[in-house]
Design a protein around this motif. Sequence first.
Motif, PDB file in Angstrom:
ATOM      1  N   SER A 302       0.881  -1.157   0.000  1.00  0.00           N
ATOM      2  CA  SER A 302       0.000   0.000   0.000  1.00  0.00           C
ATOM      3  C   SER A 302       0.928   1.218   0.000  1.00  0.00           C
ATOM      4  CB  SER A 302      -0.905  -0.002   1.228  1.00  0.00           C
ATOM      5  OG  SER A 302      -1.838   1.057   1.135  1.00  0.00           O
ATOM      6  N   SER A 303       0.361   2.390   0.165  1.00  0.00           N
ATOM      7  CA  SER A 303       1.186   3.604   0.175  1.00  0.00           C
ATOM      8  C   SER A 303       0.571   4.636   1.099  1.00  0.00           C
ATOM      9  CB  SER A 303       1.261   4.230  -1.230  1.00  0.00           C
ATOM     10  OG  SER A 303       1.848   3.352  -2.148  1.00  0.00           O
ATOM     11  N   LEU A 304       1.455   5.405   1.721  1.00  0.00           N
ATOM     12  CA  LEU A 304       1.027   6.644   2.371  1.00  0.00           C
ATOM     13  C   LEU A 304       1.458   7.758   1.431  1.00  0.00           C
ATOM     14  CD1 LEU A 304       0.065   8.594   4.536  1.00  0.00           C
ATOM     15  CD2 LEU A 304       2.187   8.167   5.808  1.00  0.00           C
ATOM     16  N   TRP A 341       4.536  -0.568  10.426  1.00  0.00           N
ATOM     17  CA  TRP A 341       4.980   0.732   9.961  1.00  0.00           C
ATOM     18  C   TRP A 341       6.515   0.757   9.979  1.00  0.00           C
ATOM     19  CZ3 TRP A 341       2.689   4.625   7.505  1.00  0.00           C
ATOM     20  CH2 TRP A 341       1.290   4.613   7.447  1.00  0.00           C
ATOM     21  N   ASP A 379      -4.082   2.719  10.185  1.00  0.00           N
ATOM     22  CA  ASP A 379      -3.981   3.984   9.456  1.00  0.00           C
ATOM     23  C   ASP A 379      -4.753   5.049  10.241  1.00  0.00           C
ATOM     24  OD1 ASP A 379      -4.125   6.112   7.672  1.00  0.00           O
ATOM     25  OD2 ASP A 379      -5.507   5.116   6.293  1.00  0.00           O
ATOM     26  N   ARG A 384      -0.133   9.348  10.131  1.00  0.00           N
ATOM     27  CA  ARG A 384       0.161  10.074   8.890  1.00  0.00           C
ATOM     28  C   ARG A 384       1.012  11.314   9.181  1.00  0.00           C
ATOM     29  NH1 ARG A 384      -5.218   9.872   4.936  1.00  0.00           N
ATOM     30  NH2 ARG A 384      -5.899   7.765   5.460  1.00  0.00           N
ATOM     31  N   TYR A 387       4.646  10.459  10.081  1.00  0.00           N
ATOM     32  CA  TYR A 387       5.480  10.075   8.942  1.00  0.00           C
ATOM     33  C   TYR A 387       5.755  11.235   7.997  1.00  0.00           C
ATOM     34  CZ  TYR A 387       6.248   5.339  10.292  1.00  0.00           C
ATOM     35  OH  TYR A 387       6.708   4.238  10.979  1.00  0.00           O
ATOM     36  N   SER A 412      -3.516  14.007   2.434  1.00  0.00           N
ATOM     37  CA  SER A 412      -2.935  12.665   2.497  1.00  0.00           C
ATOM     38  C   SER A 412      -3.920  11.614   2.004  1.00  0.00           C
ATOM     39  CB  SER A 412      -2.490  12.347   3.926  1.00  0.00           C
ATOM     40  OG  SER A 412      -3.600  12.351   4.799  1.00  0.00           O
ATOM     41  N   CYS A 414      -4.191   7.117   2.260  1.00  0.00           N
ATOM     42  CA  CYS A 414      -3.509   5.939   2.803  1.00  0.00           C
ATOM     43  C   CYS A 414      -4.449   4.723   2.775  1.00  0.00           C
ATOM     44  CB  CYS A 414      -2.993   6.237   4.215  1.00  0.00           C
ATOM     45  SG  CYS A 414      -1.732   5.073   4.801  1.00  0.00           S
ATOM     46  N   VAL A 415      -4.134   3.719   3.578  1.00  0.00           N
ATOM     47  CA  VAL A 415      -4.837   2.435   3.540  1.00  0.00           C
ATOM     48  C   VAL A 415      -6.359   2.598   3.560  1.00  0.00           C
ATOM     49  CG1 VAL A 415      -5.232   0.261   4.791  1.00  0.00           C
ATOM     50  CG2 VAL A 415      -2.909   1.161   4.557  1.00  0.00           C
TER      51      VAL A 415
END
Length: 487
Positions: A302-304, A341, A379, A384, A387, A412, A414-415
Amino acid sequence: MKKTIAIIGSGFSALSASCYLRQYGYDVTIYEKNSTVGGRARQLKKEGFTFDIGPSWYWMPDIFQKFFNDFNKKTSDYYSLDKLSPAYKIFFKDEVITIGDTLDKICSEFERIEEGSAKPLRKFIKKAATNYDIAINKVVLKPGLSPFELITPETATRVDQFFKTISGDVRKMFNNPKLISTLEFPVLFLGAKPSKTPSFYSFMNYADFGLGTWHPKGGMYEVIKAMKSLAESLGVKIYTNSPVEKINVKNKIVNSILVNGKEKEFDIVLSGADYHHSETLLNQEYRQYSESYWSKKTFAPSSLLFYVGFDKKLKNINHHNLFFDTSFETHAEEIYDNPKWPKDPLFYANFPSVTDASMAPKDSETGFFLIPIAPGIDDTEAIRSQYFDIIISRFEKLTDQDVRNNIIFKESFCVKDFIKEYNSYKGNAYGMANTLSQTAFLRPKLKSKKVKNLYFTGQLTVPGPGVPPALISGKLVAELITKHHSN
């Protein structure tokens, strides 16, 4: 009378399939749950800034050209392309490697880092070029029905490359850890660790060093707009804000879908949405793959993601930038082997306004930051924020500039968003990894084995993750449908 086809979703593979199916004479209708087409390839426009909120790398320009050529069109009929020079920069703790726009430039850079490395690089890329030709013209154009599809005169002599790994090949030829990381990077687009990716996939290195990195003026979403325009010109009907809630089956034959509470009858249903989600739209007895099956598969990360507007031009950066100032191996373990993480994440930063002034206001910069993470992890807004602080501090240090006070806004993704927006399994960003046990005929099938006239396309089926493979997936499923319904 024309057979009617409903397509669920409007990402690259769904749009590709819609064009081919319409060309083959079907009556095609697309239903997209979101307000705009594109699936994961969408766009954010805010305060004069333009962001691609999904794919941002344009590799394998030949695949895009072939797609449009199939309809007597060219990419240039829809958007203009620039070859990036340099293609990208890689920031290590104590050094920056610049990947130029020709193999000669890249060889010079390799020599600068490790004397004598240009010769093995040319040898490696020559082999990768041959693999690219075989992969693109022979292997990936098969529908994943049988192991015999992989057996061609060309692959028979390279069978060992399916049992060796990219990582093993690279480490035999190069000693410098920075060059090793540089050569292992492209297979991350396939969604797996280099140590788990068959060495045949070195063709990704040819896509990188041989074919180069490109930018469609206006961003990657221009490609989606082009495909939508082509589809509509062919007669495809597209409905947005139209989530499909159920796939209805009668006597083991698909007969309709439920869209916004209304039943709509079709002869054939093709889902370009997340494969796992698509099967949840069926009654239990019609699902091919159990929850246990999916849970055992290796999924791509996945990606942030952060979309950031800066009120000044940034320095010491290129269009694409990789930050490899921490351990590649440790971060990979934290994605695949021990999901959590990452302690010290690698990250990617994209500044399209460096080469395309249309993507940011004057004297400003459009910034897109991506941290690869394990799918399915916690998440929260607090994570968030934490990071963002981690990567922006490292970004400032490595590029030797202060940028925090120049941030106009940041958003942002994310997941949770991958799940909400795309019904993505565990919030994965790229689909299912291309490991040996998940290659070709070992991937989820294009055609349902339990329901007649039900098909699938996209990154969880063949050929695999990435934008060019998605275009090919759409073509493969359209050909398969036509083969089964030609009379």
